[in-house]
Design a protein around this motif. Structure first.
Motif, PDB file in Angstrom:
ATOM      1  N   PRO A   1     -36.153 -72.623  17.213  1.00  0.00           N
ATOM      2  CA  PRO A   1     -35.184 -71.783  16.603  1.00  0.00           C
ATOM      3  C   PRO A   1     -33.367 -71.344  17.114  1.00  0.00           C
ATOM      4  CG  PRO A   1     -37.316 -70.506  16.354  1.00  0.00           C
ATOM      5  CD  PRO A   1     -37.601 -71.830  17.613  1.00  0.00           C
ATOM      6  N   ALA A   2     -33.519 -71.048  18.077  1.00  0.00           N
ATOM      7  CA  ALA A   2     -32.070 -70.122  19.068  1.00  0.00           C
ATOM      8  C   ALA A   2     -31.228 -71.794  18.298  1.00  0.00           C
ATOM      9  CB  ALA A   2     -32.270 -69.898  19.745  1.00  0.00           C
ATOM     10  N   PHE A   3     -31.965 -72.872  18.859  1.00  0.00           N
ATOM     11  CA  PHE A   3     -31.059 -73.958  18.489  1.00  0.00           C
ATOM     12  C   PHE A   3     -30.203 -73.961  17.095  1.00  0.00           C
ATOM     13  CE2 PHE A   3     -33.004 -75.240  22.481  1.00  0.00           C
ATOM     14  CZ  PHE A   3     -32.034 -74.841  22.884  1.00  0.00           C
ATOM     15  N   SER A   4     -30.932 -74.121  16.880  1.00  0.00           N
ATOM     16  CA  SER A   4     -30.843 -73.953  14.699  1.00  0.00           C
ATOM     17  C   SER A   4     -29.906 -72.822  14.864  1.00  0.00           C
ATOM     18  CB  SER A   4     -32.194 -74.048  14.166  1.00  0.00           C
ATOM     19  OG  SER A   4     -33.518 -74.679  14.007  1.00  0.00           O
ATOM     20  N   ALA A   5     -30.592 -71.163  14.973  1.00  0.00           N
ATOM     21  CA  ALA A   5     -29.085 -70.219  14.741  1.00  0.00           C
ATOM     22  C   ALA A   5     -27.638 -70.384  14.894  1.00  0.00           C
ATOM     23  CB  ALA A   5     -29.289 -69.298  14.696  1.00  0.00           C
ATOM     24  N   LEU A   6     -27.569 -71.738  16.188  1.00  0.00           N
ATOM     25  CA  LEU A   6     -26.636 -71.487  16.694  1.00  0.00           C
ATOM     26  C   LEU A   6     -25.550 -72.393  15.473  1.00  0.00           C
ATOM     27  CD1 LEU A   6     -24.365 -71.360  19.127  1.00  0.00           C
ATOM     28  CD2 LEU A   6     -25.543 -73.506  19.745  1.00  0.00           C
ATOM     29  N   GLU A   7     -26.264 -73.891  15.088  1.00  0.00           N
ATOM     30  CA  GLU A   7     -26.040 -74.539  13.826  1.00  0.00           C
ATOM     31  C   GLU A   7     -24.952 -73.854  12.808  1.00  0.00           C
ATOM     32  OE1 GLU A   7     -27.333 -78.642  11.815  1.00  0.00           O
ATOM     33  OE2 GLU A   7     -28.605 -77.217  12.496  1.00  0.00           O
ATOM     34  N   PRO A   8     -25.012 -73.394  12.363  1.00  0.00           N
ATOM     35  CA  PRO A   8     -24.225 -72.531  11.142  1.00  0.00           C
ATOM     36  C   PRO A   8     -22.649 -72.404  12.079  1.00  0.00           C
ATOM     37  CG  PRO A   8     -26.042 -72.279  11.096  1.00  0.00           C
ATOM     38  CD  PRO A   8     -26.653 -72.659  12.359  1.00  0.00           C
ATOM     39  N   PHE A   9     -23.102 -72.045  13.169  1.00  0.00           N
ATOM     40  CA  PHE A   9     -21.217 -71.587  14.011  1.00  0.00           C
ATOM     41  C   PHE A   9     -21.095 -72.267  14.270  1.00  0.00           C
ATOM     42  CE2 PHE A   9     -24.402 -67.806  13.166  1.00  0.00           C
ATOM     43  CZ  PHE A   9     -24.056 -66.733  12.690  1.00  0.00           C
ATOM     44  N   LEU A  10     -21.054 -73.551  14.814  1.00  0.00           N
ATOM     45  CA  LEU A  10     -20.395 -74.438  15.335  1.00  0.00           C
ATOM     46  C   LEU A  10     -19.135 -74.713  14.942  1.00  0.00           C
ATOM     47  CD1 LEU A  10     -22.888 -77.066  16.105  1.00  0.00           C
ATOM     48  CD2 LEU A  10     -22.514 -75.377  18.183  1.00  0.00           C
TER      49      LEU A  10
ATOM     50  N   PRO B   1     -20.410 -62.400  23.177  1.00  0.00           N
ATOM     51  CA  PRO B   1     -19.599 -62.622  22.067  1.00  0.00           C
ATOM     52  C   PRO B   1     -20.635 -63.104  20.963  1.00  0.00           C
ATOM     53  CG  PRO B   1     -18.263 -62.311  23.094  1.00  0.00           C
ATOM     54  CD  PRO B   1     -18.927 -62.915  23.546  1.00  0.00           C
ATOM     55  N   THR B   2     -20.839 -64.827  21.713  1.00  0.00           N
ATOM     56  CA  THR B   2     -21.303 -65.588  20.903  1.00  0.00           C
ATOM     57  C   THR B   2     -23.377 -65.085  20.286  1.00  0.00           C
ATOM     58  OG1 THR B   2     -20.900 -67.199  21.566  1.00  0.00           O
ATOM     59  CG2 THR B   2     -22.601 -67.798  20.573  1.00  0.00           C
ATOM     60  N   ALA B   3     -23.881 -64.318  21.668  1.00  0.00           N
ATOM     61  CA  ALA B   3     -24.958 -64.241  21.758  1.00  0.00           C
ATOM     62  C   ALA B   3     -25.428 -63.226  20.283  1.00  0.00           C
ATOM     63  CB  ALA B   3     -26.035 -63.396  22.922  1.00  0.00           C
ATOM     64  N   LYS B   4     -24.407 -62.122  20.303  1.00  0.00           N
ATOM     65  CA  LYS B   4     -24.182 -60.380  19.075  1.00  0.00           C
ATOM     66  C   LYS B   4     -24.418 -61.769  17.851  1.00  0.00           C
ATOM     67  CE  LYS B   4     -22.516 -57.173  21.360  1.00  0.00           C
ATOM     68  NZ  LYS B   4     -21.466 -56.197  22.115  1.00  0.00           N
ATOM     69  N   LEU B   5     -23.271 -62.539  17.900  1.00  0.00           N
ATOM     70  CA  LEU B   5     -22.971 -63.944  17.061  1.00  0.00           C
ATOM     71  C   LEU B   5     -24.672 -64.357  16.200  1.00  0.00           C
ATOM     72  CD1 LEU B   5     -21.079 -64.401  14.912  1.00  0.00           C
ATOM     73  CD2 LEU B   5     -20.944 -67.131  15.806  1.00  0.00           C
ATOM     74  N   LEU B   6     -25.265 -64.440  17.054  1.00  0.00           N
ATOM     75  CA  LEU B   6     -26.143 -64.861  16.591  1.00  0.00           C
ATOM     76  C   LEU B   6     -26.804 -63.850  16.169  1.00  0.00           C
ATOM     77  CD1 LEU B   6     -27.097 -67.926  19.001  1.00  0.00           C
ATOM     78  CD2 LEU B   6     -25.963 -68.417  16.401  1.00  0.00           C
ATOM     79  N   ASN B   7     -27.099 -62.994  16.196  1.00  0.00           N
ATOM     80  CA  ASN B   7     -28.233 -61.703  16.252  1.00  0.00           C
ATOM     81  C   ASN B   7     -29.414 -61.664  16.513  1.00  0.00           C
ATOM     82  OD1 ASN B   7     -29.176 -59.362  15.465  1.00  0.00           O
ATOM     83  ND2 ASN B   7     -27.368 -59.518  13.614  1.00  0.00           N
ATOM     84  N   THR B   8     -30.336 -61.563  15.545  1.00  0.00           N
ATOM     85  CA  THR B   8     -31.519 -62.024  16.100  1.00  0.00           C
ATOM     86  C   THR B   8     -32.031 -63.322  15.725  1.00  0.00           C
ATOM     87  OG1 THR B   8     -32.335 -61.399  13.995  1.00  0.00           O
ATOM     88  CG2 THR B   8     -31.786 -59.366  15.891  1.00  0.00           C
ATOM     89  N   GLY B   9     -31.376 -64.192  15.636  1.00  0.00           N
ATOM     90  CA  GLY B   9     -31.432 -65.612  15.840  1.00  0.00           C
ATOM     91  C   GLY B   9     -31.959 -66.276  16.910  1.00  0.00           C
ATOM     92  N   GLY B  10     -30.915 -65.235  18.006  1.00  0.00           N
ATOM     93  CA  GLY B  10     -32.075 -66.266  19.435  1.00  0.00           C
ATOM     94  C   GLY B  10     -31.819 -65.357  20.518  1.00  0.00           C
ATOM     95  N   SER B  11     -32.597 -64.929  22.022  1.00  0.00           N
ATOM     96  CA  SER B  11     -33.094 -64.853  22.068  1.00  0.00           C
ATOM     97  C   SER B  11     -32.323 -64.851  23.858  1.00  0.00           C
ATOM     98  CB  SER B  11     -34.992 -64.790  22.916  1.00  0.00           C
ATOM     99  OG  SER B  11     -35.119 -64.138  23.629  1.00  0.00           O
ATOM    100  N   PRO B  12     -31.194 -63.654  23.770  1.00  0.00           N
ATOM    101  CA  PRO B  12     -29.880 -64.113  24.645  1.00  0.00           C
ATOM    102  C   PRO B  12     -30.370 -63.802  26.159  1.00  0.00           C
ATOM    103  CG  PRO B  12     -29.812 -62.320  23.443  1.00  0.00           C
ATOM    104  CD  PRO B  12     -30.780 -62.941  22.961  1.00  0.00           C
ATOM    105  N   ALA B  13     -30.355 -64.113  27.438  1.00  0.00           N
ATOM    106  CA  ALA B  13     -30.939 -63.952  29.001  1.00  0.00           C
ATOM    107  C   ALA B  13     -29.870 -62.767  29.283  1.00  0.00           C
ATOM    108  CB  ALA B  13     -30.248 -65.078  29.164  1.00  0.00           C
ATOM    109  N   ARG B  14     -28.837 -61.960  28.404  1.00  0.00           N
ATOM    110  CA  ARG B  14     -27.552 -60.949  28.301  1.00  0.00           C
ATOM    111  C   ARG B  14     -28.538 -60.032  27.844  1.00  0.00           C
ATOM    112  NH1 ARG B  14     -22.920 -61.964  29.840  1.00  0.00           N
ATOM    113  NH2 ARG B  14     -21.896 -64.135  29.908  1.00  0.00           N
TER     114      ARG B  14
END
Length: 444
Positions: A51-60, A353-366
């Motif tokens: 899912p995290a990779f999918s969440a990233l795709e629209p923001f490329l 900033p990108t982790a925040k852009l994805l919001n809960t679409g990802g699970s960042p290491a930050r």
């Protein structure tokens, strides 16, 4: 030859994303680097279907607008992704500039010099603004999964570990405490299943966890149980010790958790994708799942139980409480023709900033993002506590820490575990697998 590899590796249609709406670029432009220094470059990025990779795709397109670099983004189901990655790296073709990496493959990649060390990019002021990037905010435990012999080979993008997800509505309704030990899981699943059966709740099962054979499949959740009981897989001399008395007790308890009354039918065959789907649909009351699973069940559109779940730390054993941290990370192909542009992509995709852009679409290491208000809307205090525990205390077994032998050893012990779940004698099965592994490792 290279043309054949290109056809094979691009057999799937590249995912070229379209942004949902314009995004203000100032958060990235505040970095003191020239994002446009490689404009006109075409990068090819391989990605997993998680899912995290999918969440990233629209923001490329945000990255493309920021840098002028075009991105061909190819998402593939995990087994297919691994094959594509192996073919490209082993053949030195450089088809993919950026590849997704997990710790179990890292040792082999390091051994074969397939990936570029990343510290030189971090140290290059033309390419990295250390004050803006805040490398130190990345969880040290996640970075251990990206490092071999003090060589940083990848940067974590999606960080997770097994935790206990549970339906808080069902545990509350039937007054069953959330289990804190492995033995309590066995008791709770039987009590909960009996209560649900008595209430006429058909086709809902109390508990499930990974059982299926495969390196990285059942090993991901069985190994923490073995360690929690004081056991290990290999000792410091790389001799198998997963047939110790402590390991036998742990595997026996795990078998009792995942088979019998309270588990779904044919539980020995369940793939983790099936377990995730069952919980998502409301057909499981509890399960050991990756902590990043929350992003599949966090809205009404995704799951009917979106507001009825929480999570807890993985159970403790008599010696300790353990888990198996995992980071999907991005690395640079050593044979990429666009290495510096590839680093700009990795820096962008793993930045705050990108982790925040994805919001809960990802699970960042930050850590800063997790400890901010970005995840508070989940209303899952137990999950936030479990993630904090993973950041602070989650460590891997040595066999899962980038050892080149893991894929083969993990495959063999996973088969032994699965045989036990089907009823094979625990001690005899582990002894046989240990003898086979020791014979092979001693011959190397």
């Amino acid at each position: 030859m290279k043309h054949i590899l290109l056809l094979l590796l691009f057999a799937a249609i590249p995912c070229l994303a379209e942004s949902r709406e314009p995004v203000d670029l100032r958060d990235w432009q505040s970095a003191t680097i020239d994002w446009k220094q490689f404009q006109g470059t075409q990068l090819t990025v391989l990605a997993d279907a998680q899912p995290a990779f999918s969440a990233l795709e629209p923001f490329l397109p945000v990255f493309e607008s920021l840098t002028g670099i075009k991105v061909g983004y190819i998402r593939a189901e995990q087994s297919d992704m691994r094959k594509r990655r192996e073919i490209d790296l082993a053949s030195a073709s450089g088809v993919y500039d950026v590849v997704p990496i997990g710790v179990t493959f890292l040792g082999r990649a390091y051994q074969n010099n397939w990936l570029l060390p990343l510290q030189p990019f971090l140290n290059d002021s033309r390419l990295t603004d250390p004050h803006w990037y805040q490398f130190e905010d990345l969880s040290p435990n996640s970075l251990r999964l990206c490092t071999i012999n003090d060589t940083l080979l990848s940067i974590p993008f999606d960080f997770s570990a097994p935790v206990l997800f549970y339906r808080k509505d069902l545990f509350k309704r039937f007054a069953i405490p959330v289990p804190d030990t492995y033995e309590e899981v066995v008791v709770a699943k039987r009590q909960l299943q009996a209560a649900m059966d008595a209430a006429g709740m058909n086709n809902i099962y109390a508990f499930a966890s990974r059982t299926r054979a495969g390196a990285g499949l059942n090993t991901w959740t069985v190994i923490p149980a073995i360690r929690a009981y004081g056991g290990e897989i290999l000792d410091r001399d790389k001799r198998p010790v997963f047939n110790s008395p402590e390991a036998v007790t742990a595997v026996t308890t795990y078998r009792d958790m995942v088979t019998g009354y309270g588990n779904p039918p044919n539980s020995q065959l369940l793939h983790f994708y099936e377990i995730r789907q069952m919980f998502k649909e409301g057909r499981l009351a509890s399960a050991f799942l990756a902590s990043h699973f929350f992003n599949e069940i966090d809205t009404p559109a995704k799951s009917p139980i979106w507001d009825q779940w929480d999570a807890a730390r993985l159970p403790r054993g008599p010696v300790s409480r353990e888990t198996s941290p995992w980071a999907w990370a991005f690395a640079i192909n050593a044979h990429s023709e666009h290495k510096e542009a590839a680093w700009l992509f990795i820096q962008w995709v793993t930045s705050e900033p990108t982790a925040k852009l994805l919001n809960t679409g990802g699970s960042p290491a930050r850590q800063n993002v997790w400890r901010s208000d970005y995840f508070s809307r989940l209303k899952a205090a137990g999950l936030l506590d479990a993630v904090d525990w993973i950041f602070e205390s989650g460590t891997n077994s040595s066999i899962q820490s980038g050892m080149p032998e893991f894929p083969w050893v993990g495959e063999r012990i996973s088969v032994a575990f699965n045989q036990i779940f089907y009823g094979a004698d625990v001690k005899r099965t582990l002894d046989q697998a240990a003898a086979e592994i020791e014979k092979v490792l001693s011959a190397q």
